[in-house]
Design a protein around this motif. Structure first.
Motif, short mmCIF file in Angstrom:
data_model
loop_
_atom_site.label_atom_id
_atom_site.label_comp_id
_atom_site.label_asym_id
_atom_site.label_seq_id
_atom_site.Cartn_x
_atom_site.Cartn_y
_atom_site.Cartn_z
N THR A 13 0.84 -1.20 0.00
CA THR A 13 0.00 0.00 0.00
C THR A 13 0.87 1.26 0.00
OG1 THR A 13 -1.79 -1.15 1.17
CG2 THR A 13 -1.81 1.27 1.23
N GLY A 16 6.10 -0.88 -1.99
CA GLY A 16 6.03 -2.13 -2.73
C GLY A 16 6.76 -3.22 -1.98
N MET A 21 8.99 3.16 -1.61
CA MET A 21 7.77 3.95 -1.73
C MET A 21 7.81 4.74 -3.03
SD MET A 21 6.27 7.04 0.68
CE MET A 21 5.65 5.98 1.99
N ALA A 25 3.43 8.53 -4.15
CA ALA A 25 2.79 8.26 -2.86
C ALA A 25 3.31 9.22 -1.80
CB ALA A 25 3.06 6.81 -2.44
N ASP A 220 -4.39 -3.58 1.08
CA ASP A 220 -4.27 -4.48 -0.07
C ASP A 220 -4.36 -5.96 0.29
OD1 ASP A 220 -1.11 -5.71 -0.31
OD2 ASP A 220 -1.49 -4.10 1.11
N MET A 237 -6.20 -1.12 -2.87
CA MET A 237 -5.24 -0.89 -3.93
C MET A 237 -5.55 -1.81 -5.12
SD MET A 237 -3.31 1.47 -2.66
CE MET A 237 -1.85 1.50 -3.71
N ILE A 255 -0.11 -0.15 -6.69
CA ILE A 255 0.87 0.71 -6.03
C ILE A 255 1.90 1.25 -7.00
CG2 ILE A 255 2.25 -1.30 -5.32
CD1 ILE A 255 3.06 0.33 -2.84
N ASP A 256 2.32 0.43 -7.97
CA ASP A 256 3.36 0.87 -8.90
C ASP A 256 2.79 1.63 -10.10
OD1 ASP A 256 2.11 -1.26 -10.11
OD2 ASP A 256 3.95 -2.40 -10.52
N LEU A 260 -1.78 5.24 -4.89
CA LEU A 260 -2.11 6.07 -3.73
C LEU A 260 -2.44 7.50 -4.16
CD1 LEU A 260 -2.28 5.23 -0.77
CD2 LEU A 260 -0.09 6.36 -0.39
#
Length: 270
Positions: A13, A16, A21, A25, A220, A237, A255-256, A260
């Motif tokens: 979240t 990764g 991060m 995000a 997630d 997510m 996330i990638d 966020l």
């Protein structure tokens, strides 16, 4: 918009599974705080396993150990520990079924010997050391103040482990599929029944004079279900497990893929 309290899981979240991060995000968190919203980490990790660099980014508090430890700044808002005899019984069950374990207190993580070799065989990559890590060798005294346990590679399912616990310690433990990796069937997280990420959120909100209606939960994994159930607005997510997506009010991107940032933007936080 009205000021919100946003509770965020870590793995999958905020960061990764490579431990990084996304820059988007980090920017989303900073901008949301500048807009007056409260940001909280809400994790199954014990407080001592939350990476210091993550705390330095700036959060208003941490719900750790899946709700067993709640802290804002230097103030401990709530702390629930496990009874040593119950921990010993739980360890015996999981060891009898071939599993490795990880015990957590506030500042330490106690690992079975062979933990990293198991993770490398399972995931095909070397594990990295964790803050406060101790190898728990045969004959060591059980640490005081334990908050939760994880186990890995049992020969029975999470549901079967739960059934044994119910027979031996009725109503004491809750077993949830692990948030480490993709095996939620033979790897699990063991917490005190009735203490969840949701109860930790409730304690934190009361501390800040906020209500459940002010809350947003973002996660997630399977161990985020109680967080999303409690939150007024539940966000999954894009990389979440299926049951979490089904529960969520909103599903953002993975996330990638700036998940966020996009989720915060859609909710009007930024």
């Amino acid at each position: 918009m009205e000021k919100k309290a946003v509770f965020l899981d870590i793995d999958g979240t905020l960061v990764g599974f490579d431990g990084r991060m996304p820059e988007s995000a980090k920017k989303a968190l900073g901008l949301a705080r500048r807009n007056g919203h409260k940001m909280f980490i809400c994790t199954g990790r014990p407080f001592g396993m939350v990476d210091p660099w993550l705390l330095e980014i700036g959060f208003d508090g941490v719900v750790a150990s899946a709700g067993a430890y709640v802290r804002s700044g230097e103030q401990v808002v709530f702390h629930q520990i496990l009874e040593p005899d119950c921990v010993r019984q739980a360890m015996k069950v999981i060891k009898d079924h071939g599993a490795l374990f990880m015990l957590h207190d506030r500042d330490h993580c106690y690992l079975s010997p062979g933990f990293y070799a198991f993770m490398e065989r399972r995931d095909g990559k070397k594990g990295k050391g964790m803050p406060g890590e101790v190898i728990f060798r045969e004959g060591m005294e059980l640490p005081e103040g334990l908050e939760s346990l994880d186990y890995f590679g049992a020969d029975i399912t999470v549901e079967e482990v739960q059934a044994i616990f119910e027979e031996r310690m009725p109503g004491y433990f809750q077993v949830t599929g692990s948030s480490f990796g993709e095996d939620h069937t033979y790897c699990g997280e063991i917490t005190r029944r009735g203490i969840t990420k949701g109860t930790g959120m409730e304690k934190m909100l009361a501390h800040f004079g906020m209500s459940q209606q002010d809350s947003i939960g973002v996660g997630d994994g399977m161990n985020d279900i109680d967080m999303l159930r409690y939150a007024e607005i539940a966000v999954a997510m894009g990389n979440s497990v299926g049951p979490l997506k089904a529960l969520a009010d909103h599903v953002t991107d993975p996330i990638d893929q700036d998940g966020l940032w996009n989720g915060f933007h859609k909710l009007g936080l930024i």
